[in-house]
Motif scaffolding. Structure first.
Motif, PDB file in Angstrom:
ATOM      1  N   ILE A   1       0.854  -1.182   0.000  1.00  0.00           N
ATOM      2  CA  ILE A   1       0.000   0.000   0.000  1.00  0.00           C
ATOM      3  C   ILE A   1       0.895   1.239   0.000  1.00  0.00           C
ATOM      4  O   ILE A   1       1.875   1.316   0.740  1.00  0.00           O
ATOM      5  CB  ILE A   1      -0.917  -0.002   1.233  1.00  0.00           C
ATOM      6  CG1 ILE A   1      -1.903  -1.163   1.154  1.00  0.00           C
ATOM      7  CG2 ILE A   1      -1.669   1.319   1.367  1.00  0.00           C
ATOM      8  CD1 ILE A   1      -2.714  -1.357   2.420  1.00  0.00           C
ATOM      9  N   ASP A   2       0.572   2.186  -0.845  1.00  0.00           N
ATOM     10  CA  ASP A   2       1.336   3.428  -0.937  1.00  0.00           C
ATOM     11  C   ASP A   2       0.915   4.332   0.227  1.00  0.00           C
ATOM     12  O   ASP A   2      -0.042   5.092   0.134  1.00  0.00           O
ATOM     13  CB  ASP A   2       1.077   4.117  -2.279  1.00  0.00           C
ATOM     14  CG  ASP A   2       1.947   5.349  -2.480  1.00  0.00           C
ATOM     15  OD1 ASP A   2       2.635   5.759  -1.527  1.00  0.00           O
ATOM     16  OD2 ASP A   2       1.935   5.914  -3.597  1.00  0.00           O
ATOM     17  N   THR A   3       1.659   4.245   1.315  1.00  0.00           N
ATOM     18  CA  THR A   3       1.293   5.011   2.508  1.00  0.00           C
ATOM     19  C   THR A   3       1.516   6.507   2.320  1.00  0.00           C
ATOM     20  O   THR A   3       0.833   7.315   2.955  1.00  0.00           O
ATOM     21  CB  THR A   3       2.085   4.522   3.731  1.00  0.00           C
ATOM     22  OG1 THR A   3       3.486   4.554   3.426  1.00  0.00           O
ATOM     23  CG2 THR A   3       1.684   3.097   4.091  1.00  0.00           C
TER      24      THR A   3
ATOM     25  N   TYR B   1      -9.571  -2.148  -4.096  1.00  0.00           N
ATOM     26  CA  TYR B   1      -9.031  -2.776  -2.891  1.00  0.00           C
ATOM     27  C   TYR B   1      -9.700  -4.124  -2.636  1.00  0.00           C
ATOM     28  O   TYR B   1      -9.026  -5.096  -2.266  1.00  0.00           O
ATOM     29  CB  TYR B   1      -9.233  -1.860  -1.679  1.00  0.00           C
ATOM     30  CG  TYR B   1      -8.508  -2.363  -0.451  1.00  0.00           C
ATOM     31  CD1 TYR B   1      -7.171  -2.082  -0.263  1.00  0.00           C
ATOM     32  CD2 TYR B   1      -9.171  -3.142   0.500  1.00  0.00           C
ATOM     33  CE1 TYR B   1      -6.488  -2.561   0.851  1.00  0.00           C
ATOM     34  CE2 TYR B   1      -8.500  -3.626   1.610  1.00  0.00           C
ATOM     35  CZ  TYR B   1      -7.158  -3.328   1.775  1.00  0.00           C
ATOM     36  OH  TYR B   1      -6.487  -3.821   2.868  1.00  0.00           O
TER      37      TYR B   1
ATOM     38  N   ASN C   1      -3.538   2.121  -5.467  1.00  0.00           N
ATOM     39  CA  ASN C   1      -2.547   3.160  -5.181  1.00  0.00           C
ATOM     40  C   ASN C   1      -2.633   4.320  -6.169  1.00  0.00           C
ATOM     41  O   ASN C   1      -2.526   5.490  -5.769  1.00  0.00           O
ATOM     42  CB  ASN C   1      -1.140   2.560  -5.214  1.00  0.00           C
ATOM     43  CG  ASN C   1      -0.865   1.644  -4.020  1.00  0.00           C
ATOM     44  OD1 ASN C   1      -1.478   1.790  -2.964  1.00  0.00           O
ATOM     45  ND2 ASN C   1       0.057   0.713  -4.191  1.00  0.00           N
ATOM     46  N   SER C   2      -2.828   3.992  -7.442  1.00  0.00           N
ATOM     47  CA  SER C   2      -2.893   5.061  -8.450  1.00  0.00           C
ATOM     48  C   SER C   2      -4.174   5.886  -8.318  1.00  0.00           C
ATOM     49  O   SER C   2      -4.210   7.052  -8.725  1.00  0.00           O
ATOM     50  CB  SER C   2      -2.797   4.462  -9.859  1.00  0.00           C
ATOM     51  OG  SER C   2      -3.910   3.620 -10.130  1.00  0.00           O
TER      52      SER C   2
ATOM     53  N   LEU D   1      -1.594   7.611   0.721  1.00  0.00           N
ATOM     54  CA  LEU D   1      -2.702   7.459   1.658  1.00  0.00           C
ATOM     55  C   LEU D   1      -2.633   8.508   2.775  1.00  0.00           C
ATOM     56  O   LEU D   1      -3.657   8.882   3.343  1.00  0.00           O
ATOM     57  CB  LEU D   1      -2.662   6.057   2.258  1.00  0.00           C
ATOM     58  CG  LEU D   1      -3.953   5.491   2.857  1.00  0.00           C
ATOM     59  CD1 LEU D   1      -5.062   5.459   1.828  1.00  0.00           C
ATOM     60  CD2 LEU D   1      -3.710   4.093   3.417  1.00  0.00           C
TER      61      LEU D   1
ATOM     62  N   LEU E   1      -3.897  -3.685  -5.909  1.00  0.00           N
ATOM     63  CA  LEU E   1      -3.295  -2.570  -5.194  1.00  0.00           C
ATOM     64  C   LEU E   1      -2.593  -1.578  -6.108  1.00  0.00           C
ATOM     65  O   LEU E   1      -2.413  -0.414  -5.747  1.00  0.00           O
ATOM     66  CB  LEU E   1      -2.322  -3.092  -4.137  1.00  0.00           C
ATOM     67  CG  LEU E   1      -2.956  -3.818  -2.945  1.00  0.00           C
ATOM     68  CD1 LEU E   1      -1.916  -4.194  -1.910  1.00  0.00           C
ATOM     69  CD2 LEU E   1      -4.045  -2.967  -2.298  1.00  0.00           C
TER      70      LEU E   1
ATOM     71  N   THR F   1      -5.663   6.594  -5.361  1.00  0.00           N
ATOM     72  CA  THR F   1      -5.711   7.321  -4.087  1.00  0.00           C
ATOM     73  C   THR F   1      -5.633   8.830  -4.278  1.00  0.00           C
ATOM     74  O   THR F   1      -6.439   9.566  -3.684  1.00  0.00           O
ATOM     75  CB  THR F   1      -4.594   6.835  -3.146  1.00  0.00           C
ATOM     76  OG1 THR F   1      -4.753   5.432  -2.903  1.00  0.00           O
ATOM     77  CG2 THR F   1      -4.641   7.580  -1.823  1.00  0.00           C
TER      78      THR F   1
END
Length: 595
Positions: free
Chosen positions: A29-31, A232, A241-242, A34, A237, A244
């Motif tokens: 997950i791209d924190t 999700y 991620n893209s 996020l 993912l 978000t």
């Protein structure tokens, strides 16, 4: 090379590539992306990553949730799963229960700390305990709650939190377009007409929902979120991620003037991931090890290295406080966690100043262990010391009085902690009889100096507290538990200091008193918050917490037993070694000369 060989070679390459693909690590997950998604929680807008971290700590007491294969799920994975893919989570051990007596009452395994929602929610014994606690609360007898009932209430709060996370009610990410501090709503309420109209109404009394069902920005936000959540749920993912940033921008467009900036959200996320106070105690520990290892050899080099490490550790603490001040917009001493890390910081400041003046190493010998222990305690149990950054209660919103009074009082605790640590050093030296008499006399003098700082600060803080009390509550003094124990602490140290000046006891008595009197600090600092203030009658209830009684009691018992042992040892005239006098030189450890 024949065509057949070429084809076989190509098949082997493709097979190896396929195996490599199967072994490739899953997409994380791209924190960072996020972190730019804001959530309103406890009256504050924070990054989703911070929200997830705090929710998992509250729910399970863990910074990462252990799973069966020995790995651990990150807070973002757990909270996103509970919210967007809740299937099966009812049966996963995620809810913390540590209290042994409550486990016995509920018939749960005593060796486990995490339990599933389904294991707990249908326990009739829990419902009965909660019902009894509720009746006491409604009757105004909350101070009569037993430890079992208090722990049952905490468990009930965690069960409700689990339900709110699964339902999405806790993930309030849709901004209020009318007020900076207005209530945000869950995403599922975005296009629903007349949901909670009283809470959605504008200051003028308009009962219309935030966003009409034909609102293009609202529809865009809903559609973007729906696609994001579907990605999700499918486990895609890369697409998640893209997507978000698009979700963030669609929500930001609903209230551009009130939505937190990406930079401010990312700043808080970076503070959380850096963990400056964790690094501070690790560096202090290394500094203490270097100081001890170079006490008898390479003294000058070790001393200089220790200074560098101490300043580096202090730099991490300073950065941690700067971050918390920027994020919260207030001084960082409004709850017990912040007072603990402040004591560590100011204690090291005092140690550095006094060490720079006297250059005898003793202030580092005392200050470093005290700072390490307080920072470890602050980092050890989130159920006792909550590191979350929360808004101020009304009584604390006058920043001038908050800064002057609270910082002064808590800084006195730091000075007294330093005196207690020096007292331990002096008392341990006394176990060798007169062998370390010269060094012991020096340490006793340093106790006297540090104690003077503490008395000045606590006296000033108590007087300023009375002024603040008159400003906030219309009276200077009311024998509130916090006020009373601040006065008791002040009188204990004044009596100790003046007893030495009057010749009632020597430097050895001062060392004994520095350890014993620190128990009054613990009572004022911890005991009022966790014990006396729990009846709800303290006007200082904004600082109350619960838990940790065993740790505090164990500390107090150890200190009393230690002092009793030292007094008995000295009364018997016992000694670990022959009589040898130790002389010290600036910047060096003790050197031995035969007596």
């Amino acid at each position: 090379m024949t065509m057949r060989v070429k084809i076989k070679f190509l098949m082997v390459i493709l097979l190896l590539a396929g195996v490599a693909g199967l072994r490739a690590d899953p997409v994380p997950i791209d924190t960072n992306a996020l972190a730019t998604l804001a959530v309103q929680d406890h009256g504050r807008k924070k990054p989703f990553t911070t929200f997830a971290h705090e929710m998992l700590l509250t729910l399970s007491g863990k910074a990462a949730l252990p799973v069966e294969n020995g790995e651990a799920l990150s807070p973002e994975e757990v909270i996103l799963d509970l919210w967007l893919k809740p299937e099966g989570w009812d049966d996963k051990p995620v809810i913390m229960l540590n209290f042994l007596e409550l486990k016995k009452q509920l018939g749960l395994p005593e060796d486990r700390k995490l339990f599933s929602f389904n294991e707990l929610i249908n326990k009739q014994a829990l419902l009965d305990i909660l019902d009894e606690a509720q009746k006491l609360q409604q009757a105004g007898a909350g101070d009569k709650l037993t430890p079992l009932q208090k722990e049952a209430e905490h468990l009930g709060d965690r069960l409700r939190l689990f339900q709110d996370l699964v339902s999405g009610d806790k993930e309030t990410m849709v901004p209020n377009p009318r007020q900076m501090d207005g209530r945000w709503i869950p995403i599922q309420e975005l296009l629903v007409e007349n949901v909670r109209p009283a809470e959605r109404s504008a200051p003028t009394g308009d009962a219309a929902p935030y966003y009409a069902s034909d609102s293009k920005p609202a529809m865009n936000a809903w559609q973007t979120f729906s696609g994001w959540s579907d990605d999700y749920k499918k486990g895609d993912l890369l697409s998640f991620n893209s997507s978000t940033p698009r979700v963030v921008e669609s929500l930001r467009a609903l209230a551009l003037q009130f939505y937190p900036s990406a930079a401010s959200l990312q700043f808080e996320h970076n503070y959380m991931t850096l963990e400056p106070f964790l690094w501070a105690w690790i560096i202090y520990l290394v500094a203490l090890i270097v100081l001890l290892m170079t006490a008898l050899w390479m003294k000058d080099v070790g001393y200089k290295i220790t200074w560098g490490l101490v300043l580096l550790g202090l730099g991490f603490e300073i950065w941690g406080f700067v971050c918390r001040i920027i994020i919260s917009g207030r001084p960082p001493v409004t709850d017990l966690y912040e007072t603990v890390i402040w004591v560590s910081f100011i204690g090291m400041v005092f140690a550095i100043i006094l060490e720079a003046v006297y250059r005898k190493r003793y202030f580092f010998y005392a200050g470093l262990p005290a700072a390490i222990l307080t920072l470890i305690v602050a980092d050890s149990d989130s159920t006792i010391l909550d590191a979350s950054i929360n808004p101020l209660t009304a009584v604390l919103r006058n920043n001038m009085w908050l800064t002057i009074h609270v910082l002064t009082i808590v800084s006195s605790y730091a000075a007294f902690a330093l005196t207690a640590a020096l007292g331990h050093i002096a008392l341990v030296m006394s176990l060798w009889g007169k062998r370390y008499s010269a060094a012991q006399a020096e340490v006793q003098f340093f106790i006297y100096r540090a104690m003077q700082i503490g008395i000045l600060l606590i006296a000033t803080g108590t007087i300023l507290g009375a002024v603040w009390a008159n400003y906030s509550w219309g009276r200077y003094w009311d024998w509130d538990p916090k006020e009373t124990w601040a006065l008791v602490t002040l009188l204990c140290y004044i009596a100790l200091l003046h007893g030495r000046l009057a010749g009632l006891w020597s430097g050895f008595g001062l060392a004994v008193g520095s350890v014993v009197c620190f128990l009054s600090v613990m009572m004022s600092w911890y005991g009022v918050n966790f014990i006396l203030g729990q009846n709800g009658k303290s006007l200082h209830s904004y600082g109350l917490s619960s838990g940790g009684g065993g740790l505090a009691t164990g500390f107090a018992v150890f200190e009393v037993l230690f002092v009793v042992f030292v007094l008995w040892w000295n009364a018997k005239g016992l000694s670990f070694g022959k009589s040898t006098v130790i002389a010290t030189s600036p910047g060096s450890g003790p050197s031995t000369s035969s007596g």
